[in-house]
Design a protein around this motif. Structure first.
Motif, PDB file in Angstrom:
ATOM      1  N   GLY A 220       0.814  -1.205   0.000  1.00  0.00           N
ATOM      2  CA  GLY A 220       0.000   0.000   0.000  1.00  0.00           C
ATOM      3  C   GLY A 220       0.851   1.259   0.000  1.00  0.00           C
ATOM      4  N   PRO A 221       0.205   2.440   0.060  1.00  0.00           N
ATOM      5  CA  PRO A 221       0.934   3.716   0.035  1.00  0.00           C
ATOM      6  C   PRO A 221       1.916   3.873   1.187  1.00  0.00           C
ATOM      7  N   ALA A 225       5.805   5.114   0.995  1.00  0.00           N
ATOM      8  CA  ALA A 225       6.359   6.218   1.786  1.00  0.00           C
ATOM      9  C   ALA A 225       7.569   5.745   2.589  1.00  0.00           C
ATOM     10  N   ARG A 226       7.516   4.516   3.097  1.00  0.00           N
ATOM     11  CA  ARG A 226       8.644   3.987   3.861  1.00  0.00           C
ATOM     12  C   ARG A 226       9.876   3.822   2.973  1.00  0.00           C
ATOM     13  N   GLY A 253       9.535  11.938  -6.326  1.00  0.00           N
ATOM     14  CA  GLY A 253       8.120  11.878  -6.680  1.00  0.00           C
ATOM     15  C   GLY A 253       7.659  10.440  -6.747  1.00  0.00           C
ATOM     16  N   ILE A 254       6.467  10.160  -6.210  1.00  0.00           N
ATOM     17  CA  ILE A 254       5.956   8.780  -6.140  1.00  0.00           C
ATOM     18  C   ILE A 254       4.627   8.702  -6.884  1.00  0.00           C
ATOM     19  N   ALA A 255       4.505   7.695  -7.747  1.00  0.00           N
ATOM     20  CA  ALA A 255       3.240   7.408  -8.422  1.00  0.00           C
ATOM     21  C   ALA A 255       2.912   5.940  -8.224  1.00  0.00           C
ATOM     22  N   CYS A 256       1.658   5.654  -7.892  1.00  0.00           N
ATOM     23  CA  CYS A 256       1.237   4.284  -7.568  1.00  0.00           C
ATOM     24  C   CYS A 256       0.334   3.714  -8.660  1.00  0.00           C
TER      25      CYS A 256
END
Length: 562
Positions: A220-221, A225-226, A253-256
């Motif tokens: 999961g998100p 983040a971790r 930058g993070i995209a899921c």
């Protein structure tokens, strides 16, 4: 002729040789006029047959064996041309033509090595050993195509903070070494995640100081983040490059998947948008893509498009803010400040709202040319009417980095017939400290022609005073951050007094900008400053208003003074 081999040609040659020997033996073995012609003919014929046969057999064995080896070599080379580089060279070639056999083996080995090297170049980055853009995209697309509908994946877009300064100050060799160290730490992050049960990841270097990581299976998100925190921690530790120590950091930058996109292109775009937001928020951050960021990115794209249209529609204008000599009460320099009268937004936009976008998109070069032309035209007009004030113009890093910047500036001066002594170029402190010799020579030439050079925002970066002494500079503008607390802080007064004394000791004028109240000005006058700029003295205003207030050379009263 197709289908005729060297071996068949050798057999034909052997037959011809046998026939020739047979004929010669027959002719030489027969002597006409003998006692018994029939007996002599028989003997000559037997001898001819034996000699011809032996000659044919010898030629066949010698020539045909070599020809057979050459035919085998030809067949092997043809198969190599069609891609077979691994089969061994036939034994008959080695037996008959050992040098050719060794040469063929060496050739095939070298071609195999070259092909492997080409494949490596095509798939891996040579500096870091990571997957390059092409290889990274292929691997991620395969993961996306093969994955099941359940679960989450995450793409991380990593941009190093401060890498450009390492390249500029330590050189590209040190920069490449640093990139290799960064790649090593990213591998360590992935290994730690694998050990923790998160699973493996694909790591790539897209270009320059941009890296990407793709984790195909996350819970999961929070897991994403971790991982982002682990990346920041890994890249935040100091890098040792021999005798040099470098502190970096990264904006992430993070995209899921699938929330922010179900294809690689959409995930990369989303992660890129999130990374830019992290940079704008102060760097050293990790940001998750969101709908709000999508709207901001869309607005940014609209702003970039509108900037280009604004140049075509002549929507920009100049305002002027005076630099006042308190000793005489006169304005000595007018700083030209660009404004944007945006038609749809129904407001005059300040530089902080559009100049950063212009810098990153490259529009700043065209905008800078517009400002240069307008300032030169204004300076020429002022000189004709007897207004003897310099006009200061801010020069951005991107403008000064253009190879033909000084040529364009001189062209604008010549086109508008602007007196060089009416112009002043303001260059930021960080840019001044990193200028290469080519730019220094060009600035020195302008200075000899009468253009004045000023360092802007002094005190916001790394102030190298010994470097300052070497620069072709007339004036130094002290940033508001150095004088903000001067009326209430003894430490601020000590620092500011020391900086002012050093600059004046180098023979340069000191201009204090960002004056906001009378107490700051009073303290600075005690220190020895007389040139001020700020809202406490005067707001930026249009040309006609500026000329009516500050071009009459009459003594001025300080705003707010009793």
């Amino acid at each position: 002729m197709q289908g005729v081999t060297l071996k068949s040609r050798a057999a034909a040659f052997a037959c011809a040789a046998g026939a020739l020997v047979f004929t010669l033996s027959l002719v030489l073995g027969y002597t006409p006029g003998g006692q018994d012609d029939i007996v002599q003919v028989g003997r000559a014929l037997i001898i001819a047959i034996l000699c011809g046969t032996m000659s044919w057999a010898s030629a066949t064995r010698t020539v045909a064996t070599t020809a057979n080896a050459i035919d085998a070599a030809t067949e092997r080379l043809l198969s190599a041309a069609h891609g077979d580089l691994h089969s061994r060279v036939p034994a008959e070639i080695g037996a008959e033509l050992p040098d050719l056999s060794v040469a063929m083996e060496s050739l095939f080995s070298q071609v195999r090595t070259n092909l492997d090297h080409v494949q490596t170049l095509a798939l891996f980055d040579q500096v870091t050993g990571l997957a390059n853009r092409t290889s990274f995209c292929r691997q991620v697309e395969r993961h996306l195509a093969e994955r099941e509908d359940t679960g989450m994946a995450a793409l991380f877009f990593i941009d190093l903070d401060g890498f450009k300064s390492v390249n500029d100050t330590l050189g590209h060799a040190a920069g490449d070494q640093l990139l290799a160290r960064v790649a090593g730490r990213l591998r360590e992050v992935v290994m730690a995640q694998v050990a923790a049960g998160t699973g493996d990841a694909v790591i790539g270097r897209l270009a320059g100081d941009e890296f990407t990581m793709f984790f195909p299976n996350l819970t999961g998100p929070n897991a994403a983040a971790r991982i982002a925190r682990a990346i920041q921690f890994a890249l935040g530790e100091r890098f040792d490059l021999g005798s040099q120590h470098v502190d970096l950091g990264a904006s992430i930058g993070i995209a899921c998947y699938p929330d922010h996109g179900d294809t690689l292109a959409t995930l990369l775009r989303a992660a890129d948008v999130a990374m830019y937001h992290a940079k704008h928020e102060g760097r050293g951050r990790a940001e998750m893509y969101s709908a709000e960021l999508a709207l901001a990115a869309s607005d940014r794209a609209d702003l970039e498009r509108d900037l280009l249209l604004a140049l075509q529609r002549d929507e920009f204008l100049l305002e002027f803010q005076p630099q006042i000599d308190i000793a005489s009460g006169q304005a000595v320099t007018a700083e030209a400040l660009v404004r944007w009268a945006h038609p749809q937004r129904d407001m005059v936009m300040m530089p902080g709202a559009f100049v950063p976008v212009a810098e990153e998109s490259g529009v700043i070069v065209a905008l800078g040319d517009w400002v240069m032309g307008r300032v030169c035209e204004t300076a020429a007009r002022w000189a004709q009417t007897g207004v003897q004030q310099r006009i200061a113009i801010n020069i951005s890093t991107r403008e000064l980095g253009q190879a033909d910047f000084f040529l364009r500036l001189r062209h604008a001066i010549a086109t508008h017939r602007a007196p060089p002594a009416m112009l002043e170029l303001e260059i930021t402190e960080s840019l001044a400290m990193e200028m290469d010799p080519r730019i220094l020579d060009q600035l020195s030439a302008l200075r000899r022609d009468g253009v004045r050079i000023a360092i802007d925002d002094f005190g916001t970066g790394y102030s190298n005073l010994s470097r300052l002494r070497e620069l072709p500079v007339d004036r130094v503008k002290i940033d508001r951050s150095l004088v903000r607390d001067i009326a209430t802080s003894a430490e601020a007064r000590t620092i500011c007094s020391a900086v002012v004394g050093l600059i004046q000791g180098l023979g340069m004028e000191v201009v204090v900008e960002g004056i906001e109240n009378q107490a700051q000005m009073d303290m600075l006058r005690v220190i020895g400053c007389t040139l001020f700029q700020g809202y406490h003295l005067a707001m930026p205003t249009g040309e006609q208003d500026y000329l009516s207030r500050y071009a009459a050379h009459a003594p001025m009263q300080e705003r707010g003074a009793g």
